[in-house]
Write an enzyme that holds these catalytic residues in place. Structure first.
Site, short mmCIF file in Angstrom:
data_model
loop_
_atom_site.label_atom_id
_atom_site.label_comp_id
_atom_site.label_asym_id
_atom_site.label_seq_id
_atom_site.Cartn_x
_atom_site.Cartn_y
_atom_site.Cartn_z
N VAL A 1 0.83 -1.20 0.00
CA VAL A 1 0.00 0.00 0.00
C VAL A 1 0.87 1.25 0.00
O VAL A 1 0.62 2.20 -0.75
CB VAL A 1 -0.95 0.00 1.22
CG1 VAL A 1 -1.74 1.31 1.27
CG2 VAL A 1 -1.90 -1.18 1.14
N LYS B 1 -6.19 -0.78 11.28
CA LYS B 1 -7.44 -1.18 11.94
C LYS B 1 -7.21 -1.80 13.31
O LYS B 1 -8.02 -1.61 14.23
CB LYS B 1 -8.23 -2.14 11.06
CG LYS B 1 -7.51 -3.38 10.62
CD LYS B 1 -8.37 -4.23 9.71
CE LYS B 1 -7.56 -5.40 9.15
NZ LYS B 1 -6.61 -4.96 8.12
N ILE C 1 -13.94 1.53 -0.28
CA ILE C 1 -15.34 1.94 -0.11
C ILE C 1 -15.40 3.14 0.84
O ILE C 1 -14.91 3.07 1.97
CB ILE C 1 -16.19 0.80 0.49
CG1 ILE C 1 -16.11 -0.43 -0.40
CG2 ILE C 1 -17.64 1.25 0.65
CD1 ILE C 1 -16.77 -1.65 0.20
N GLU D 1 -3.98 -14.84 3.48
CA GLU D 1 -2.58 -14.98 3.88
C GLU D 1 -2.22 -16.45 4.06
O GLU D 1 -3.10 -17.32 4.14
CB GLU D 1 -2.34 -14.24 5.20
CG GLU D 1 -2.67 -12.76 5.16
CD GLU D 1 -1.67 -11.95 4.34
OE1 GLU D 1 -0.56 -12.46 4.09
OE2 GLU D 1 -2.01 -10.82 3.96
N ASP E 1 -10.34 -10.00 11.92
CA ASP E 1 -10.19 -8.82 11.07
C ASP E 1 -11.52 -8.07 11.00
O ASP E 1 -11.57 -6.84 11.14
CB ASP E 1 -9.74 -9.24 9.67
CG ASP E 1 -9.71 -8.08 8.69
OD1 ASP E 1 -8.72 -7.33 8.69
OD2 ASP E 1 -10.69 -7.93 7.92
N LYS F 1 -12.87 -4.09 12.51
CA LYS F 1 -13.63 -3.12 11.73
C LYS F 1 -14.97 -2.83 12.38
O LYS F 1 -15.46 -1.69 12.35
CB LYS F 1 -13.79 -3.63 10.30
CG LYS F 1 -12.46 -3.77 9.57
CD LYS F 1 -12.57 -4.56 8.29
CE LYS F 1 -11.20 -4.74 7.64
NZ LYS F 1 -11.25 -5.58 6.43
#
Length: 435
Positions: free
Chosen positions: A14, A102, A133, A187, A198, A202
């Protein structure tokens, strides 16, 4: 105007995308912001390894020096520490911060937002939830004058891909997971994804933002998809449902434990007419129910270098504009420290239960008696004849759909059903959402 100096902490997939776009789109970004962006430092562990498109002179291991010289800090290193200390230092020094972390936000959301407020700067985090998004800014800004009652979302692309392949292709879990790993969606160690962790991070962030309460990942009830079988997916399909891993955040006005907030992640049945049921592959979607705006859905790419970089760069442009215009920093809304986080046992829900039972008279009566004793009720019951086993006992599959009740009551009911002599096995228990 003089350039705004940007320091980037971390330069993985990223970070490389973000740096490349800051450099290659400099003229366009200057027009949008009103001042040029200047990449002043890129903090990495190893400066000897070249990074594509990045001047080696920008690479450094000295994070504190990079922060001290920056107007904007982009944190992409991940983890709790040293990311938390570095972000706090940047905020205290008056730098605006953009992060995709996160895990950190899920653990320390309220603390970091308060630090940004005290320094009158921004802490933006669009990329921390659902990739490209736009969901953080709509919830935090666009719906700031409304009351959000419920958020339900598919916020992990890996699990959505796995469940979608099991539904559309008839694959078993292991094959779907292996393919997700081959395609780069999962992964090598997929525990954080398939275990629901995960998505739980969020859910904590979305709950904190939507309900103005410091919801930690430790407050989120988490169940993963490891136990979802091809048979469960096929049974759901036969009954007009699809199984999705959902993050659910809601205000609860009335429960046995009183009013409060609920944040939970688990696989659930969705009717195929629900908008979230049509979310395929590795895509994400977030479905919001607000008092005035009604029902809203946000849909798109939930992960990947380019989509996440898009969200990061959008936040960079936003904080840079504010610095150019001299606007105040954070969201100017207090957190309600006394907000109660309700346990999963207090949540009203519905179950679909599949039992392997002995096929003989009295089975349905025994099952119904357990429901009556626990104060639960059956909405639908369907029985199909199964095979004859080694001792020539005929058995059957019994599918039960419950009416709404607290999770505690329905969980006790399932435990008692499993103890019945006529029940050979409780094959599956899965909640129903969206109805």
């Amino acid at each position: 105007m003089k350039p705004l100096r940007v320091a980037m902490l971390g330069c993985g997939v990223v970070g490389t995308e973000v740096a490349a776009r800051i450099i290659s789109r400099s003229e366009d970004l200057t027009e949008r912001i009103g001042a040029p962006l200047e990449l002043s430092a890129v903090v990495v562990r190893d400066t000897s390894r070249p990074r594509s498109g990045i001047d080696p002179a920008l690479l450094t291991t000295d994070a504190e020096a990079a922060i001290a010289d920056a107007d904007i800090v982009i944190e992409l290193m991940g983890g709790i520490e040293p990311a938390k200390s570095l972000i706090t230092r940047a905020l205290d020094q008056g730098a605006s911060v953009v992060t995709a972390n996160k895990a950190l936000l899920a653990a320390h959301y309220g603390e970091l937002m308060s630090a940004a407020d005290r320094a009158s700067v921004r802490l933006e985090h669009e990329a921390a939830v659902a990739g490209a998004i736009p969901i953080i800014r709509p919830v935090g800004d666009s719906l700031a004058g409304d009351r959000i009652d419920r958020i339900m979302g598919i916020v992990n692309g890996t699990t959505n891909y796995i469940l979608d392949q099991m539904d559309s292709e008839g694959w078993d879990f292991d094959r779907a997971l292996a393919t997700a790993q081959e395609l780069g969606y999962a992964e090598a160690d997929p525990t954080a994804d398939i275990g629901g962790h995960d998505a739980a991070a969020k859910a904590a962030i979305l709950s904190s933002l939507a309900f103005h309460a410091p919801v930690s990942i430790d407050d989120v009830h988490v169940e993963g998809i490891e136990n979802i079988t091809a048979e469960m997916v096929a049974n759901a399909k036969d009954q007009g449902f699809v199984i999705k891993l959902l993050a659910v955040c809601e205000r609860v006005a009335d429960s046995p434990a009183g009013a409060g907030l609920s944040a939970r992640v688990y696989p659930a049945l969705l009717g195929r007419s629900h908008p979230l049921a049509a979310v395929r592959g590795a895509f994400n979607a977030v479905f919001i129910e607000a008092e005035a705006a009604g029902e809203l859905m946000f849909y798109g790419q939930g992960a990947g270098g380019a989509p996440t970089a898009s969200a990061v760069l959008g936040d960079v442009v936003s904080v840079a504009r504010r610095r150019v215009l001299g606007g105040r920093g954070q969201y100017e809304r207090p957190f309600h420290e006394d907000s109660r986080i309700l346990p999963i046992s207090a949540i009203t829900t519905r179950y679909h239960i599949t039992l392997d039972v002995v096929d003989r008279p009295g089975v349905l009566a025994a099952v119904s008696e357990v429901f009556a004793d626990e104060g639960a009720s059956i909405e639908l019951m369907r029985q199909t004849v199964g095979e004859v086993d080694e001792d020539e006992t005929q058995h059957a599959k019994l599918v039960l759909a419950t009416h709404s009740n607290t999770d505690a009551v329905l969980a006790r009911t399932v435990d008692r059903l499993g103890d019945l002599p006529v029940v050979r096995a409780v094959n599956s228990v899965i909640r129903v959402e969206g109805q």
